[in-house]
Design a protein around this motif. Structure first.
Motif, short mmCIF file in Angstrom:
data_model
loop_
_atom_site.label_atom_id
_atom_site.label_comp_id
_atom_site.label_asym_id
_atom_site.label_seq_id
_atom_site.Cartn_x
_atom_site.Cartn_y
_atom_site.Cartn_z
N PRO A 25 6.01 6.35 3.62
CA PRO A 25 4.80 6.15 2.81
C PRO A 25 4.22 4.75 2.97
CG PRO A 25 6.71 5.90 1.41
CD PRO A 25 7.22 6.28 2.78
N ILE A 26 2.97 4.61 2.67
CA ILE A 26 2.31 3.31 2.84
C ILE A 26 2.83 2.28 1.85
CG2 ILE A 26 0.23 4.30 3.86
CD1 ILE A 26 -1.16 3.88 1.14
N THR A 27 3.49 2.73 0.80
CA THR A 27 4.03 1.80 -0.20
C THR A 27 5.34 1.16 0.24
OG1 THR A 27 5.08 3.67 -1.30
CG2 THR A 27 2.91 2.95 -2.14
N ASP A 28 5.96 1.68 1.32
CA ASP A 28 7.22 1.11 1.81
C ASP A 28 7.29 1.27 3.32
OD1 ASP A 28 9.69 -0.03 2.01
OD2 ASP A 28 10.77 1.58 0.99
N ARG A 29 6.40 0.59 4.02
CA ARG A 29 6.35 0.73 5.49
C ARG A 29 7.57 0.14 6.18
NH1 ARG A 29 0.61 1.84 7.51
NH2 ARG A 29 -0.02 3.13 5.79
N THR A 44 3.69 -13.38 2.81
CA THR A 44 2.75 -12.29 2.57
C THR A 44 1.50 -12.42 3.43
OG1 THR A 44 1.60 -13.43 0.76
CG2 THR A 44 3.50 -12.08 0.17
#
Length: 80
Positions: free
Chosen positions: A12-16, A77
């Motif tokens: 998922p895009i929340t945990d690449r 980040t």
């Protein structure tokens, strides 16, 4: 990822970084990428990907999108 010329990532895009499904079997070839703010080609959560024959120039910036806030060298980040 904001600022990448080409971004390939798993799901998922929340945990690449730890995807349940990886983007795979992709070839990135023959692109002209110029002035991307952070990365020409960014790969995260991929497998069996080829990046070849691309022209990448003037990539990276020292400031955030506001144009004045300096990105610190240790900012994980923003620096890739």
């Amino acid at each position: 990822m904001n600022g990448a010329g080409i971004y390939l990532g798993g799901f998922p895009i929340t945990d690449r970084g730890n995807p349940t499904d990886r983007a795979e079997g992709i070839t990135v070839v023959g692109n002209h990428i110029r002035r991307a703010a952070r990365a020409g080609v960014y790969l995260n959560g991929v497998r069996h990907v080829q990046v070849t024959g691309n022209q990448i120039s003037d990539v990276g910036t020292a400031h955030l999108a506001d144009g004045t806030t300096v990105i610190e060298s240790g900012d994980l980040t923003q620096n890739i």
